[in-house]
Design an enzyme around this catalytic site. Structure first.
Site, PDB file in Angstrom:
ATOM      1  N   ASN A  38       0.816  -1.218   0.000  1.00  0.00           N
ATOM      2  CA  ASN A  38       0.000   0.000   0.000  1.00  0.00           C
ATOM      3  C   ASN A  38       0.850   1.268   0.000  1.00  0.00           C
ATOM      4  OD1 ASN A  38      -2.367   1.401   0.012  1.00  0.00           O
ATOM      5  ND2 ASN A  38      -2.953   0.914   2.123  1.00  0.00           N
ATOM      6  N   HIS A 123     -14.068  -4.870  11.434  1.00  0.00           N
ATOM      7  CA  HIS A 123     -13.673  -3.562  11.996  1.00  0.00           C
ATOM      8  C   HIS A 123     -14.883  -2.717  12.336  1.00  0.00           C
ATOM      9  CE1 HIS A 123      -9.428  -2.987  10.140  1.00  0.00           C
ATOM     10  NE2 HIS A 123      -9.594  -4.216  10.568  1.00  0.00           N
ATOM     11  N   ARG A 148     -12.963  -5.914  15.960  1.00  0.00           N
ATOM     12  CA  ARG A 148     -11.958  -4.914  16.325  1.00  0.00           C
ATOM     13  C   ARG A 148     -12.682  -3.599  16.540  1.00  0.00           C
ATOM     14  NH1 ARG A 148      -7.102  -2.198  12.672  1.00  0.00           N
ATOM     15  NH2 ARG A 148      -8.663  -0.596  12.289  1.00  0.00           N
ATOM     16  N   TYR A 160      -7.062   7.259  14.013  1.00  0.00           N
ATOM     17  CA  TYR A 160      -6.718   6.072  13.241  1.00  0.00           C
ATOM     18  C   TYR A 160      -7.876   5.065  13.291  1.00  0.00           C
ATOM     19  CZ  TYR A 160      -5.467   1.461  12.125  1.00  0.00           C
ATOM     20  OH  TYR A 160      -5.531   0.215  11.574  1.00  0.00           O
ATOM     21  N   ASP A 211      -6.489  -1.976  17.907  1.00  0.00           N
ATOM     22  CA  ASP A 211      -5.224  -1.734  17.196  1.00  0.00           C
ATOM     23  C   ASP A 211      -4.658  -0.380  17.626  1.00  0.00           C
ATOM     24  OD1 ASP A 211      -3.157  -1.501  15.388  1.00  0.00           O
ATOM     25  OD2 ASP A 211      -4.369  -1.963  13.624  1.00  0.00           O
ATOM     26  N   HIS A 213      -1.733   0.704  16.447  1.00  0.00           N
ATOM     27  CA  HIS A 213      -1.032   1.180  15.251  1.00  0.00           C
ATOM     28  C   HIS A 213       0.323   1.799  15.577  1.00  0.00           C
ATOM     29  CE1 HIS A 213      -1.613   2.182  10.830  1.00  0.00           C
ATOM     30  NE2 HIS A 213      -2.143   0.984  10.965  1.00  0.00           N
ATOM     31  N   GLU A 237      -3.210  -4.808  19.569  1.00  0.00           N
ATOM     32  CA  GLU A 237      -2.368  -4.947  18.368  1.00  0.00           C
ATOM     33  C   GLU A 237      -1.370  -3.811  18.231  1.00  0.00           C
ATOM     34  OE1 GLU A 237      -4.722  -5.816  14.967  1.00  0.00           O
ATOM     35  OE2 GLU A 237      -3.433  -4.682  13.605  1.00  0.00           O
ATOM     36  N   GLU A 263       1.993  -7.077  11.190  1.00  0.00           N
ATOM     37  CA  GLU A 263       1.526  -6.765   9.834  1.00  0.00           C
ATOM     38  C   GLU A 263       2.605  -6.098   8.992  1.00  0.00           C
ATOM     39  OE1 GLU A 263      -1.923  -4.370  10.941  1.00  0.00           O
ATOM     40  OE2 GLU A 263      -0.928  -2.590  10.171  1.00  0.00           O
ATOM     41  N   ARG A 284       1.091 -11.579  13.309  1.00  0.00           N
ATOM     42  CA  ARG A 284       0.122 -11.130  12.290  1.00  0.00           C
ATOM     43  C   ARG A 284       0.727 -10.989  10.892  1.00  0.00           C
ATOM     44  NH1 ARG A 284      -2.109  -6.850  12.312  1.00  0.00           N
ATOM     45  NH2 ARG A 284      -4.047  -7.641  11.489  1.00  0.00           N
ATOM     46  N   ASP A 317      -6.199  -3.497   1.687  1.00  0.00           N
ATOM     47  CA  ASP A 317      -5.077  -3.303   0.762  1.00  0.00           C
ATOM     48  C   ASP A 317      -4.360  -4.615   0.448  1.00  0.00           C
ATOM     49  OD1 ASP A 317      -4.609  -2.276   3.602  1.00  0.00           O
ATOM     50  OD2 ASP A 317      -2.548  -2.710   3.026  1.00  0.00           O
ATOM     51  N   GLU A 340      -7.992 -11.569  10.186  1.00  0.00           N
ATOM     52  CA  GLU A 340      -8.675 -10.300   9.927  1.00  0.00           C
ATOM     53  C   GLU A 340      -9.397 -10.389   8.575  1.00  0.00           C
ATOM     54  OE1 GLU A 340      -6.011  -6.984   9.464  1.00  0.00           O
ATOM     55  OE2 GLU A 340      -7.572  -5.513   9.847  1.00  0.00           O
ATOM     56  N   TRP A 403       2.166   6.881  12.279  1.00  0.00           N
ATOM     57  CA  TRP A 403       0.742   6.933  11.918  1.00  0.00           C
ATOM     58  C   TRP A 403       0.085   5.625  12.323  1.00  0.00           C
ATOM     59  CZ3 TRP A 403      -1.734   3.764   8.129  1.00  0.00           C
ATOM     60  CH2 TRP A 403      -3.135   3.986   8.068  1.00  0.00           C
TER      61      TRP A 403
HETATM   62  C1  CS2 Z   1      -4.406  -2.054   9.964  1.00  0.00           C
HETATM   63  C2  CS2 Z   1      -4.304  -1.808   8.485  1.00  0.00           C
HETATM   64  O1  CS2 Z   1      -5.830  -3.821   9.412  1.00  0.00           O
HETATM   65  C3  CS2 Z   1      -5.040  -3.392  10.235  1.00  0.00           C
HETATM   66  O2  CS2 Z   1      -4.780  -3.942  11.285  1.00  0.00           O
HETATM   67  O3  CS2 Z   1      -3.306  -1.854  10.741  1.00  0.00           O
HETATM   68  O4  CS2 Z   1      -5.541  -1.275   8.110  1.00  0.00           O
HETATM   69  C4  CS2 Z   1      -3.177  -0.900   8.006  1.00  0.00           C
HETATM   70  O5  CS2 Z   1      -3.347   0.394   8.483  1.00  0.00           O
HETATM   71  C5  CS2 Z   1      -3.184  -0.895   6.510  1.00  0.00           C
HETATM   72  O6  CS2 Z   1      -3.100  -2.204   6.035  1.00  0.00           O
HETATM   73  C6  CS2 Z   1      -2.061  -0.056   5.938  1.00  0.00           C
HETATM   74  O7  CS2 Z   1      -1.980  -0.234   4.567  1.00  0.00           O
HETATM   75 MG    MG Z   2      -3.157  -3.227  12.333  1.00  0.00          MG
END
Ligand code: CS2
Ligand code: MG
Length: 403
Positions: A38, A123, A148, A160, A211, A213, A237, A263, A284, A317, A340, A403
């Protein structure tokens, strides 16, 4: 010997960008792999077209592990999201071909079923607490057993994980990165109140996740984990930036809230210490960003030895090809945790016809030979690439932050 005779790199944007590799053998069997990274899509497309495709033509598609080693060791330059996503696409496409040649769904080649279905989480998100509660209810009504929960933070704009489109969340929302603001004190004060309300409304059965992040320091994350203990999260997460594996020791020493990370990892070396020291509960990593089905299996096998379960990233993505491949892995490993599942838009589903299906909180892969997913190249050609970036975040004083 059967040979690969064609390797096409397809970039398409049915609402968001995806990079796909399609391999074809001289017997006319094809396989697909996801190579989407992404916000940096064209780097992987170029890595594939310029440096990988010339190495594939004429190779034996049956030699999956040998091809993996050839591309990994042969590059000399190790790891990294661009390299590993490109290798992942080749590996995934070769598993797809092997399944079609064998006449079996890929999970059968990986050892067969370990469970009846793959439990997924969705989500739920809202600007306000009330809106968030409505969204949690929407997911439980759809049959999700795990949700989530992300929510707006009072005093902060553009939190976020909070999206105007509740079913099709898309963070890469602009041709230049959107600027967002972050405040750890505001966030830490708000999140426990949200989970207290969610548990009060929805009871003890629904599995809840959150999450962070990558936004906290280890001691801040430890405090958050402790304050969420009464609400029995399935996982917290990405509590801290994941580059520093030993950062997790401090969090672990202070809280029993389960931890998930991975991730952004692209190889087993990014999580080997976390797994061996049992500093996390869920890893993950994904098919697309961690070197394909072969390498993901290697990570999950190491995790199985150390009581760590899988929890593959499955945001929008990651294309339906990655999702299909993930389901075959999820079904066949002993230490599956959760998957997820963010839904793709109808436009994306049209470009990537697939046979996996959602039923009562579970996903089921297609029973057709291979991965059970394809790319419709004619439909893909109707959606040209559009530059799109992920947002960035700054503290209230303007300092750049994760971010
Ligand atoms: C996120 C994602 O799904 C998740 O747990 O952390 O949405 C992440 O922000 C995106 O995949 C970024 O491309
Ligand atoms: Mg995540």
């Amino acid at each position: 010997m059967v040979k690969i005779v064609d390797a096409r790199v397809i970039v398409t944007c049915p609402g968001r960008n995806f990079v796909t590799l399609k391999l074809v053998t001289d017997e006319g069997v094809s396989g697909v792999g996801d190579a989407t990274l992404n916000g940096r899509e064209l780097a992987v497309a170029s890595y594939l077209s310029d440096h990988v495709v010339p190495l594939l033509i004429g190779r034996d598609p049956a030699r999956i592990e040998d091809t993996w080693q050839y591309l990994y060791q042969g590059a000399y330059w190790r790891r990294g999201p661009v390299t590993m996503s490109a290798i992942a696409a080749v590996d995934t496409a070769l598993w797809d071909i092997k399944g079609k040649v064998a006449g079996l769904p890929v999970y059968q080649l990986l050892g067969g079923r370990c469970r009846d279905g793959v439990t997924v989480y969705g989500h739920a998100n809202g600007e306000t607490l009330d809106e968030t509660l409505i969204e949690v209810g929407r997911f439980t009504d759809l049959g999700y057993r795990a949700v989530r929960v992300q929510t707006g933070v009072p005093g902060l704009e553009k939190a976020y994980g909070v999206s105007p489109d509740k079913l099709y969340y898309e963070p890469a929302d602009a041709t230049l990165p959107t600027e967002t603001t972050w405040s750890t004190p505001r966030y830490l004060a708000h999140v426990p109140k949200v989970f207290a309300r969610v548990r009060e409304e929805f009871g003890p059965d629904v599995r809840l996740l959150h999450d962070v992040h990558h936004r906290l320091t280890p001691i801040e994350a430890a405090r958050l984990g402790k304050s969420l203990e009464p609400y029995d999260l399935t996982w917290l997460e990405d509590p801290v930036r994941a580059e520093l594996q030993e950062g997790f020791r401090l969090i672990r020493a202070h809280t029993t809230t389960p931890l998930a990370v991975g991730e952004v990892f692209n190889s087993i070396w990014d999580c080997a210490d976390l797994i061996r020291e049992q500093l996390i509960d869920y890893v993950r990593t994904t098919v697309v960003h961690a070197g394909g089905i072969s390498h993901l299996r290697r990570i999950f096998d190491l995790a199985a030895l150390h009581h760590v379960r899988s929890g593959s990233h499955g945001a929008t993505d990651l294309s339906p090809i990655c999702m299909a491949a993930a389901l075959h892995v999820d079904l066949s490993i002993p230490n599956f945790g959760l998957q997820e599942y963010m839904r793709h838009t109808p436009e994306t589903d049209e470009v990537f016809p697939h046979g996996y299906r959602f039923d009562g909180g579970f996903l089921h892969p297609a029973e057709t030979p291979g991965l059970g997913v394809d790319i419709d190249e004619e439909a893909a050609s109707r959606h040209p690439y559009r530059p799109a970036y992920l947002p960035v975040a700054r503290l209230e004083d303007g300092t750049m932050h994760a971010w």
